[in-house]
Design an enzyme around this catalytic site. Structure first.
Site, PDB file in Angstrom:
ATOM      1  N   HIS A  67      44.573  18.537  21.902  1.00  0.00           N
ATOM      2  CA  HIS A  67      45.191  19.750  22.449  1.00  0.00           C
ATOM      3  C   HIS A  67      46.024  20.492  21.408  1.00  0.00           C
ATOM      4  O   HIS A  67      46.597  21.532  21.688  1.00  0.00           O
ATOM      5  CB  HIS A  67      46.044  19.467  23.694  1.00  0.00           C
ATOM      6  CG  HIS A  67      46.863  18.241  23.607  1.00  0.00           C
ATOM      7  ND1 HIS A  67      46.446  17.030  24.123  1.00  0.00           N
ATOM      8  CD2 HIS A  67      48.050  18.004  23.025  1.00  0.00           C
ATOM      9  CE1 HIS A  67      47.374  16.132  23.883  1.00  0.00           C
ATOM     10  NE2 HIS A  67      48.356  16.690  23.229  1.00  0.00           N
ATOM     11  N   HIS A  96      53.489  21.048  14.965  1.00  0.00           N
ATOM     12  CA  HIS A  96      52.169  21.332  15.524  1.00  0.00           C
ATOM     13  C   HIS A  96      52.106  22.815  15.844  1.00  0.00           C
ATOM     14  O   HIS A  96      53.105  23.527  15.722  1.00  0.00           O
ATOM     15  CB  HIS A  96      51.912  20.492  16.786  1.00  0.00           C
ATOM     16  CG  HIS A  96      52.852  20.795  17.883  1.00  0.00           C
ATOM     17  ND1 HIS A  96      54.048  20.109  18.068  1.00  0.00           N
ATOM     18  CD2 HIS A  96      52.836  21.753  18.839  1.00  0.00           C
ATOM     19  CE1 HIS A  96      54.688  20.617  19.093  1.00  0.00           C
ATOM     20  NE2 HIS A  96      53.982  21.631  19.581  1.00  0.00           N
ATOM     21  N   HIS A  98      50.290  26.193  18.337  1.00  0.00           N
ATOM     22  CA  HIS A  98      49.609  26.711  19.540  1.00  0.00           C
ATOM     23  C   HIS A  98      48.944  28.013  19.108  1.00  0.00           C
ATOM     24  O   HIS A  98      49.533  28.767  18.323  1.00  0.00           O
ATOM     25  CB  HIS A  98      50.626  26.980  20.661  1.00  0.00           C
ATOM     26  CG  HIS A  98      51.409  25.767  21.062  1.00  0.00           C
ATOM     27  ND1 HIS A  98      51.041  24.955  22.125  1.00  0.00           N
ATOM     28  CD2 HIS A  98      52.509  25.189  20.511  1.00  0.00           C
ATOM     29  CE1 HIS A  98      51.915  23.963  22.227  1.00  0.00           C
ATOM     30  NE2 HIS A  98      52.805  24.072  21.259  1.00  0.00           N
ATOM     31  N   GLU A 108      53.265  30.754  22.607  1.00  0.00           N
ATOM     32  CA  GLU A 108      53.781  30.278  23.907  1.00  0.00           C
ATOM     33  C   GLU A 108      54.931  31.181  24.343  1.00  0.00           C
ATOM     34  O   GLU A 108      54.934  31.713  25.453  1.00  0.00           O
ATOM     35  CB  GLU A 108      54.246  28.821  23.771  1.00  0.00           C
ATOM     36  CG  GLU A 108      53.083  27.887  23.404  1.00  0.00           C
ATOM     37  CD  GLU A 108      53.194  26.539  24.042  1.00  0.00           C
ATOM     38  OE1 GLU A 108      54.070  25.744  23.633  1.00  0.00           O
ATOM     39  OE2 GLU A 108      52.412  26.255  24.968  1.00  0.00           O
ATOM     40  N   HIS A 121      55.581  24.919  16.025  1.00  0.00           N
ATOM     41  CA  HIS A 121      56.722  24.182  16.596  1.00  0.00           C
ATOM     42  C   HIS A 121      57.135  23.049  15.668  1.00  0.00           C
ATOM     43  O   HIS A 121      56.326  22.174  15.356  1.00  0.00           O
ATOM     44  CB  HIS A 121      56.340  23.611  17.967  1.00  0.00           C
ATOM     45  CG  HIS A 121      56.294  24.666  19.024  1.00  0.00           C
ATOM     46  ND1 HIS A 121      55.611  24.493  20.218  1.00  0.00           N
ATOM     47  CD2 HIS A 121      56.818  25.918  19.082  1.00  0.00           C
ATOM     48  CE1 HIS A 121      55.740  25.588  20.954  1.00  0.00           C
ATOM     49  NE2 HIS A 121      56.479  26.463  20.280  1.00  0.00           N
ATOM     50  N   THR A 207      56.497  22.024  26.310  1.00  0.00           N
ATOM     51  CA  THR A 207      55.557  22.961  26.937  1.00  0.00           C
ATOM     52  C   THR A 207      54.237  22.257  27.268  1.00  0.00           C
ATOM     53  O   THR A 207      53.272  22.885  27.666  1.00  0.00           O
ATOM     54  CB  THR A 207      55.243  24.137  25.993  1.00  0.00           C
ATOM     55  OG1 THR A 207      54.651  23.585  24.802  1.00  0.00           O
ATOM     56  CG2 THR A 207      56.493  24.913  25.648  1.00  0.00           C
ATOM     57  N   THR A 208      54.228  20.936  27.052  1.00  0.00           N
ATOM     58  CA  THR A 208      53.057  20.147  27.442  1.00  0.00           C
ATOM     59  C   THR A 208      53.573  18.945  28.231  1.00  0.00           C
ATOM     60  O   THR A 208      54.732  18.552  28.080  1.00  0.00           O
ATOM     61  CB  THR A 208      52.311  19.600  26.196  1.00  0.00           C
ATOM     62  OG1 THR A 208      53.217  18.767  25.473  1.00  0.00           O
ATOM     63  CG2 THR A 208      51.815  20.717  25.292  1.00  0.00           C
TER      64      THR A 208
HETATM   65  O1  LIG Z   1      56.592  21.760  23.829  1.00  0.00           O
HETATM   66  B1  LIG Z   1      55.899  21.360  22.691  1.00  0.00           B
HETATM   67  O2  LIG Z   1      54.563  21.825  22.589  1.00  0.00           O
HETATM   68  O3  LIG Z   1      56.685  21.842  21.567  1.00  0.00           O
HETATM   69  C1  LIG Z   1      57.725  20.862  21.376  1.00  0.00           C
HETATM   70  C2  LIG Z   1      57.091  19.583  21.730  1.00  0.00           C
HETATM   71  C3  LIG Z   1      57.414  18.283  21.387  1.00  0.00           C
HETATM   72  C4  LIG Z   1      56.620  17.255  21.856  1.00  0.00           C
HETATM   73  C5  LIG Z   1      55.543  17.561  22.657  1.00  0.00           C
HETATM   74  N1  LIG Z   1      54.733  16.599  23.182  1.00  0.00           N
HETATM   75  C6  LIG Z   1      54.541  15.336  22.746  1.00  0.00           C
HETATM   76  S1  LIG Z   1      55.069  14.779  21.344  1.00  0.00           S
HETATM   77  N2  LIG Z   1      53.852  14.558  23.586  1.00  0.00           N
HETATM   78  C7  LIG Z   1      53.563  13.192  23.301  1.00  0.00           C
HETATM   79  C8  LIG Z   1      54.715  12.393  23.762  1.00  0.00           C
HETATM   80  C9  LIG Z   1      55.374  12.740  24.937  1.00  0.00           C
HETATM   81  C10 LIG Z   1      56.428  11.963  25.352  1.00  0.00           C
HETATM   82  C11 LIG Z   1      56.848  10.869  24.623  1.00  0.00           C
HETATM   83  C12 LIG Z   1      56.199  10.573  23.432  1.00  0.00           C
HETATM   84  C13 LIG Z   1      55.139  11.331  23.003  1.00  0.00           C
HETATM   85  C14 LIG Z   1      55.229  18.849  22.993  1.00  0.00           C
HETATM   86  C15 LIG Z   1      56.011  19.841  22.512  1.00  0.00           C
HETATM   87 ZN   LIG Z   2      54.496  22.973  20.938  1.00  0.00          ZN
END
Ligand SMILES: O[B-]1(O)OCc2ccc(NC(=S)NCc3ccccc3)cc21
Ligand SMILES: [Zn+2]
Length: 265
Positions: A67, A96, A98, A108, A121, A207-208
């Protein structure tokens, strides 16, 4: 439920099934950053420039997780963030992107409804909190500022030489689930505008999924330029279902009672 994504079947409108906070949360991200009128961003003269200490990364993994594409340095990296609206020091975790499948969509956050073709981000976590000592723990901590994410808009223009090592690597992680160890050093500081003074800041979420409401967002006014070819390279990355990732951005969420502060007039 099939893992979340951005298609009709598993996209943002379906995320509430596994993550109720998607619909019930009152500090969800992204948002539309409105600069005039009633609910507009309010200038705060106390907001200082953001300070980043990003020594060039020497060891990192570049991953296509289906994603997005993510650059994650080894745990020993010493990159830090402070200043701006922050009272603590934050540790760099990963960055990462978007993006959309054409230049009129992809970011976003929006500014007065305008979307940029992409958004970068830079994810950090509060390394001075007594309540957690890793990124994963920070996400699960319910601390409103466990994370700080720096958002930079990308716009199409001249080729970005500093981002070229990243955009040149995209073809190597075309398949979802694939990763490569980043060859050589990467200087993230060189990607950013020199002065990190003009930004919007507000309290929000990932945002995910899991959409945790633990993020102090700092979104910079000044976009970063990339070439059309560099944008096209993102659009050739696959989502694991034989299709390119085209549009891994969540639509804007309601502001509710939140206010957005601006560090500039
Ligand atoms: O909102 B964002 O797209 O920007 C900032 C941001 C930071 C992290 C993520 N998600 C991640 S790291 N998920 C995997 C995970 C989720 C929860 C714990 C460990 C690992 C998405 C976004
Ligand atoms: Zn992000």
């Amino acid at each position: 439920m099939a893992p979340w994504g951005y298609s009709k079947e598993n996209g943002p409108a379906t995320w509430h099934k596994d993550c109720p906070i998607a619909n019930t949360g009152v500090r969800q991200s992204p948002i539309d950053l409105i600069t005039t009128g009633q609910t507009c961003a309010k200038y705060d003269s106390n907001l200082k420039p953001v300070i980043v200490s990003y020594p060039a990364f020497s060891e990192a993994t570049f991953l296509n997780n289906g994603h997005s594409v993510q650059f994650q340095p080894s745990a020993g990296n010493l990159s830090e963030l402070s200043g701006g609206p922050l009272t603590k020091k934050y540790k760099f975790e990963q960055f990462h992107f978007h993006w959309g499948n054409n230049d009129s969509e992809g970011s976003e956050h929006r500014v007065n409804g305008k979307m940029y073709p992409a958004e970068l981000h830079l994810v950090h976590w509060n390394s001075e909190s007594p309540n957690f000592s890793s990124f994963q723990e920070a996400v699960g901590s319910n601390d409103p500022h466990a994370l700080c994410v720096l958002g930079f808009f990308l716009k199409v223009g001249a080729e970005n030489a500093s981002l070229k090592p990243i955009t040149d690597l995209l073809s190597k992680v075309k398949n979802a689930g694939s990763s490569v160890s980043f060859p050589g050093k990467f200087d993230l500081k060189a990607v950013l505008p020199e002065t990190l003074t003009d930004y919007y800041t507000y309290d929000g979420s990932l945002t995910t999924p899991p959409l945790a409401e633990c993020v102090k967002w700092i979104v910079f006014k000044e976009p970063i330029e990339v070439s059309t070819a560099q944008m096209e390279a993102f659009r050739a990355v696959d989502d694991g279902h034989g299709k390119p990732i085209t549009g891994n951005y969540r639509p804007p969420c309601p502001l509710h009672t939140r206010t957005v502060a601006a560090s500039f007039k």
